[in-house]
Design a protein around this motif. Structure first.
Motif, mmCIF file in Angstrom:
data_model
loop_
_atom_site.group_PDB
_atom_site.id
_atom_site.type_symbol
_atom_site.label_atom_id
_atom_site.label_comp_id
_atom_site.label_asym_id
_atom_site.label_seq_id
_atom_site.Cartn_x
_atom_site.Cartn_y
_atom_site.Cartn_z
ATOM 1 N N VAL A 237 0.824 -1.207 0.000
ATOM 2 C CA VAL A 237 0.000 0.000 0.000
ATOM 3 C C VAL A 237 0.860 1.261 0.000
ATOM 4 O O VAL A 237 0.717 2.133 -0.870
ATOM 5 C CB VAL A 237 -0.958 0.010 1.208
ATOM 6 C CG1 VAL A 237 -1.772 1.301 1.230
ATOM 7 C CG2 VAL A 237 -1.890 -1.192 1.160
ATOM 8 N N GLY A 240 3.730 0.573 -2.933
ATOM 9 C CA GLY A 240 3.157 0.206 -4.226
ATOM 10 C C GLY A 240 2.080 1.163 -4.705
ATOM 11 O O GLY A 240 2.107 1.611 -5.864
ATOM 12 N N GLU A 241 1.109 1.482 -3.843
ATOM 13 C CA GLU A 241 -0.028 2.311 -4.245
ATOM 14 C C GLU A 241 0.222 3.800 -4.005
ATOM 15 O O GLU A 241 -0.088 4.639 -4.866
ATOM 16 C CB GLU A 241 -1.289 1.859 -3.497
ATOM 17 C CG GLU A 241 -1.688 0.420 -3.794
ATOM 18 C CD GLU A 241 -2.918 -0.001 -3.007
ATOM 19 O OE1 GLU A 241 -3.551 0.885 -2.387
ATOM 20 O OE2 GLU A 241 -3.227 -1.209 -2.997
ATOM 21 N N GLN A 242 0.774 4.147 -2.838
ATOM 22 C CA GLN A 242 0.913 5.566 -2.504
ATOM 23 C C GLN A 242 2.269 6.139 -2.906
ATOM 24 O O GLN A 242 2.432 7.363 -2.955
ATOM 25 C CB GLN A 242 0.702 5.759 -0.996
ATOM 26 C CG GLN A 242 -0.692 5.337 -0.525
ATOM 27 C CD GLN A 242 -0.891 5.515 0.956
ATOM 28 O OE1 GLN A 242 -0.025 6.049 1.657
ATOM 29 N NE2 GLN A 242 -2.054 5.071 1.466
ATOM 30 N N GLU A 345 -8.944 0.355 4.019
ATOM 31 C CA GLU A 345 -8.630 1.475 3.142
ATOM 32 C C GLU A 345 -8.643 2.802 3.891
ATOM 33 O O GLU A 345 -7.852 3.703 3.605
ATOM 34 C CB GLU A 345 -9.613 1.521 1.967
ATOM 35 C CG GLU A 345 -11.058 1.811 2.328
ATOM 36 C CD GLU A 345 -11.803 0.579 2.862
ATOM 37 O OE1 GLU A 345 -12.976 0.704 3.222
ATOM 38 O OE2 GLU A 345 -11.185 -0.518 2.890
ATOM 39 N N GLN A 352 -1.513 7.758 5.173
ATOM 40 C CA GLN A 352 -1.072 8.668 4.128
ATOM 41 C C GLN A 352 -1.176 10.128 4.585
ATOM 42 O O GLN A 352 -0.282 10.930 4.353
ATOM 43 C CB GLN A 352 -1.915 8.462 2.859
ATOM 44 C CG GLN A 352 -1.454 9.304 1.682
ATOM 45 C CD GLN A 352 -2.289 9.051 0.457
ATOM 46 O OE1 GLN A 352 -3.482 8.719 0.547
ATOM 47 N NE2 GLN A 352 -1.692 9.191 -0.721
#
Length: 374
Positions: A237, A240-242, A345, A352
């Motif tokens: 997360v 990879g995602e943020q 999530e 984040q």
């Protein structure tokens, strides 16, 4: 001459008598040998005459009385050693002459220093042996004492023989050894930690002055038992995602570098520190040092650099070592994974948001927190 009792030799011998000189005179009681070189006199010459009561060895180049210790003259009462070369006398010599009542050492070149201090004290204090004309014995050395009287030498100057200094030195050495052992066994990690913390502080201060950006967005402090969660849940997360740049122990620490240096470089080389806290984390010595160092940076720099992420519900009593830190961070970033299981999530969005916050530390910053009871 088996029953000989008296033997006198005045300027007869050219050198010291041989060891068997008196082997057939066991009853000898008086022996006089003068004006002879007895500098190499062997004490064994006296062993056949244990009943000797009077001994005169004057004007015979004798420089030491040590031969009397091995002469076995326990019955000797009269001893005359005038006009010889005796400089120093060890008072223990007279312990081997238990019957001695008369001693004449006149006209010997005594030295007036601490080597004769014990003899001087013996002359003054012993009540058995009369030391003839001892008050007239003069010193021949050192130069500043030539002509002075032996018994006038102040033996009190010799009592400060360094024993007190030796005692102080040995005591200090023992204390230092115990202190060093204590430091090595109980505080070596704290000292090493403090030293590297200071180096890291200097490094971070120089870096801020030069405006050098941090190498990582966050250093992830976690226990090896929670490594699976970090690689399975966090990395996909956050990286990879943020797209955050994370620093991890097993991946980013420099091989061969002391671990405490790697920790300080990681904490001060990252904008923030994420502490993944579990019971295993709290029981780990290295994890404890990481969170202490991160909290020190928090208080020292007054920056929002610490994010606490709890993997499990932990009673507040288990966090008591970090009470002052908890008091501050309860108002700021505090995330609980057990409460986010149904909505992960949202949890990662809160992480984040915490990573995006600036460095300024204020009391009113509204960031997501975990359970108020933690």
């Amino acid at each position: 001459m088996r029953y000989l009792e008296n033997f006198t030799a005045l300027n007869v011998f050219r050198k010291a008598p041989t060891v068997d000189m008196f082997q057939f005179n066991p009853h000898l009681k008086s022996l006089t040998i003068t004006e002879t070189d007895l500098s190499d006199l062997d004490p064994k010459v006296f062993l056949p005459i244990p009943n000797l009561q009077s001994l005169e060895l004057s004007d015979s180049n004798i420089s030491s009385l040590d031969f009397l210790v091995q002469a076995n003259l326990s019955a000797l009462r009269y001893l005359k050693l005038t006009d010889n070369e005796v400089l120093m006398i060890n008072e223990t010599i007279f312990k081997s002459l238990p019957s001695l009542t008369y001693l004449d050492l006149d006209k010997n070149p005594f030295t007036c220093d601490c080597s004769n201090a014990a003899f001087i004290q013996w002359v003054k204090n012993n009540k058995q042996t009369q030391v003839v004309n001892a008050h007239r014995y003069q010193c021949s050395s050192p130069v500043d004492k030539q002509g002075s009287l032996l018994l006038d030498f102040d033996i009190d100057l010799c009592r400060d023989d360094g024993s007190f200094l030796c005692f102080i030195s040995s005591t200090c050495l023992v204390v230092l050894t115990l202190f060093t052992s204590f430091i090595h066994n109980f505080l070596r990690w704290h000292l090493s930690y403090t030293f590297h913390l200071f180096l890291a502080f200097l490094y971070d201060s120089r870096k801020r002055k030069k405006g050098v950006p941090h190498q990582f967005d966050a250093f992830v402090s976690y226990n090896v038992h929670d490594e699976d969660w970090v690689y399975r849940e966090m990395l996909p997360v956050l990286e990879g995602e943020q797209g955050w740049r994370l620093c991890l122990h097993h991946r980013d620490f420099q091989p061969g570098k002391p671990i405490i240096e790697n920790i300080t470089d990681a904490i001060y080389g990252s904008r923030k520190t994420i502490c993944v806290i579990s019971r295993s984390y709290l029981q780990s010595e290295w994890c404890s040092r990481e969170i202490q160092m991160a909290s020190f940076r928090l208080f020292d720099e007054q920056k929002d650099v610490l994010i606490l992420l709890f993997l499990e519900e932990i009673p507040s009593r288990h966090l008591s070592p970090y009470y002052h830190m908890r008091k501050l961070v309860k108002k700021r970033t505090y995330l609980s994974w057990p409460q986010a299981v149904q909505h992960p999530e949202v949890f990662w969005q809160n992480v984040q948001r915490a990573l995006k916050t600036g460095d300024a530390l204020t009391e009113n910053t509204d960031l997501p927190t975990g359970a108020a009871g933690c």
